[in-house]
Design a protein around this motif. Structure first.
Motif, PDB file in Angstrom:
ATOM      1  N   LYS A  38       0.848  -1.305  -0.138  1.00 18.99           N
ATOM      2  CA  LYS A  38       0.088   0.112  -0.157  1.00 18.99           C
ATOM      3  C   LYS A  38       1.129   1.325   0.083  1.00 18.99           C
ATOM      4  CE  LYS A  38      -3.688   2.121   2.661  1.00 18.99           C
ATOM      5  NZ  LYS A  38      -4.672   1.876   3.950  1.00 18.99           N
ATOM      6  N   LEU A  39       1.861   1.208   0.906  1.00 15.85           N
ATOM      7  CA  LEU A  39       2.883   2.502   0.787  1.00 15.85           C
ATOM      8  C   LEU A  39       3.569   2.455  -0.567  1.00 15.85           C
ATOM      9  CD1 LEU A  39       5.371   3.241   3.789  1.00 15.85           C
ATOM     10  CD2 LEU A  39       6.102   3.069   1.209  1.00 15.85           C
ATOM     11  N   GLY A  40       3.883   1.431  -1.108  1.00 18.14           N
ATOM     12  CA  GLY A  40       4.375   1.541  -2.433  1.00 18.14           C
ATOM     13  C   GLY A  40       3.447   2.146  -3.524  1.00 18.14           C
ATOM     14  N   ALA A  41       2.342   1.696  -3.538  1.00 19.37           N
ATOM     15  CA  ALA A  41       1.494   2.239  -4.489  1.00 19.37           C
ATOM     16  C   ALA A  41       1.287   3.874  -4.314  1.00 19.37           C
ATOM     17  CB  ALA A  41       0.019   1.774  -4.358  1.00 19.37           C
ATOM     18  N   GLN A  42       1.568   4.493  -3.242  1.00 20.57           N
ATOM     19  CA  GLN A  42       1.602   5.784  -2.771  1.00 20.57           C
ATOM     20  C   GLN A  42       2.895   6.469  -3.327  1.00 20.57           C
ATOM     21  OE1 GLN A  42       0.721   6.601   1.228  1.00 20.57           O
ATOM     22  NE2 GLN A  42       1.305   8.890   1.088  1.00 20.57           N
ATOM     23  N   VAL A  43       4.044   5.727  -2.995  1.00 16.77           N
ATOM     24  CA  VAL A  43       5.276   6.311  -3.359  1.00 16.77           C
ATOM     25  C   VAL A  43       5.611   6.171  -5.093  1.00 16.77           C
ATOM     26  CG1 VAL A  43       7.710   5.666  -3.556  1.00 16.77           C
ATOM     27  CG2 VAL A  43       6.526   5.550  -1.195  1.00 16.77           C
ATOM     28  N   ARG A  44       4.816   5.120  -5.543  1.00 18.99           N
ATOM     29  CA  ARG A  44       4.973   4.927  -6.838  1.00 18.99           C
ATOM     30  C   ARG A  44       4.303   6.175  -7.634  1.00 18.99           C
ATOM     31  NH1 ARG A  44       3.815  -0.419 -10.641  1.00 18.99           N
ATOM     32  NH2 ARG A  44       4.341   0.604 -12.598  1.00 18.99           N
ATOM     33  N   ARG A  45       2.984   6.698  -7.508  1.00 16.43           N
ATOM     34  CA  ARG A  45       2.374   7.755  -7.961  1.00 16.43           C
ATOM     35  C   ARG A  45       3.291   8.990  -7.706  1.00 16.43           C
ATOM     36  NH1 ARG A  45      -1.946   5.178  -5.400  1.00 16.43           N
ATOM     37  NH2 ARG A  45      -1.918   6.526  -3.517  1.00 16.43           N
TER      38      ARG A  45
END
Length: 213
Positions: free
Chosen positions: A45-52
């Motif tokens: 979930k954190l990764g999705a936020q960071v990716r954006r």
């Protein structure tokens, strides 16, 4: 115990020089960027936020960055110290760090924007094992293929002209206040990051009074 922070624009060699210090001084290298990339690769979930955020060429917010650093340092595997790469990136993060840890030195790797662009746009990443390459100084044996696993070499999502321009703009706006805060404690040593790795490493160790490689 030795505790250092290393600051520099993307492509300035923060990770390389952090790893060399960590290896020779038996301290822990904490790369905030690597932590974020792990989350992106593992689709958290954190990764999705960071990716954006990274795809837009923006810096990760203070709350998230502070949380990641705080969690990492609570692991207490840094008995002999640490070198933090990629944090702090704002005045607030700097104040948090100064309040929480006794820092022995801040290494500022100074690199002109045109050299940043040259280095960053030549970076490649294996989509199989994650091995890093640079087409200027570290080309693979087979064009476009990883020497380790044979995976395809691709550009990072945030290594585009548009994203890089935005990152550089934000970097300059935020870095001066950070260096000013650290400088009040006489922590900062500024190193020209344009020469080769060995010369830069030797210079920063001389400035910090550390054993030469």
């Amino acid at each position: 115990m030795r505790k250092y922070v290393i600051i520099g624009a993307v492509g300035s060699g923060k990770s390389t020089h952090s790893e060399l210090l960590a290896r020779d001084l038996d301290i822990v290298h904490i790369s905030v960027g690597d932590i974020f990339r792990w989350h992106v690769k593992n689709h958290t979930k954190l990764g999705a936020q960071v990716r954006r955020t990274m795809a837009a060429g923006e810096l990760v917010g203070d709350d998230l960055a502070e949380s990641v650093v705080r969690d990492r340092l609570t692991q207490h595997d840094w008995n002999y110290g640490f070198v933090v790469d990629g944090f702090p990136r704002s005045r607030r993060q700097t104040e948090f760090f100064l309040e929480s840890y006794d820092i022995d030195g801040v290494i500022h790797l100074d690199l002109p924007d045109e050299e940043v662009r040259r280095r960053v746009l030549a970076r490649r990443l294996c989509n199989g094992c994650g091995m890093d390459y640079n087409l200027i100084a570290d080309r693979p044996t087979q064009e476009g293929r990883c020497d380790v696993c044979g995976g395809e070499l691709v550009s990072r999502e945030d290594d585009t002209e548009q994203a890089l321009a935005e990152r550089l703009r934000e970097y300059h706006e935020r870095t001066d206040p950070i260096l000013e805060l650290f400088g009040r404690k006489e922590y900062v040593v500024t190193i020209d990051a344009r020469p080769g790795i060995e010369e830069v490493q030797r210079t920063l160790r001389e400035r910090l009074g550390l054993p030469l490689p």
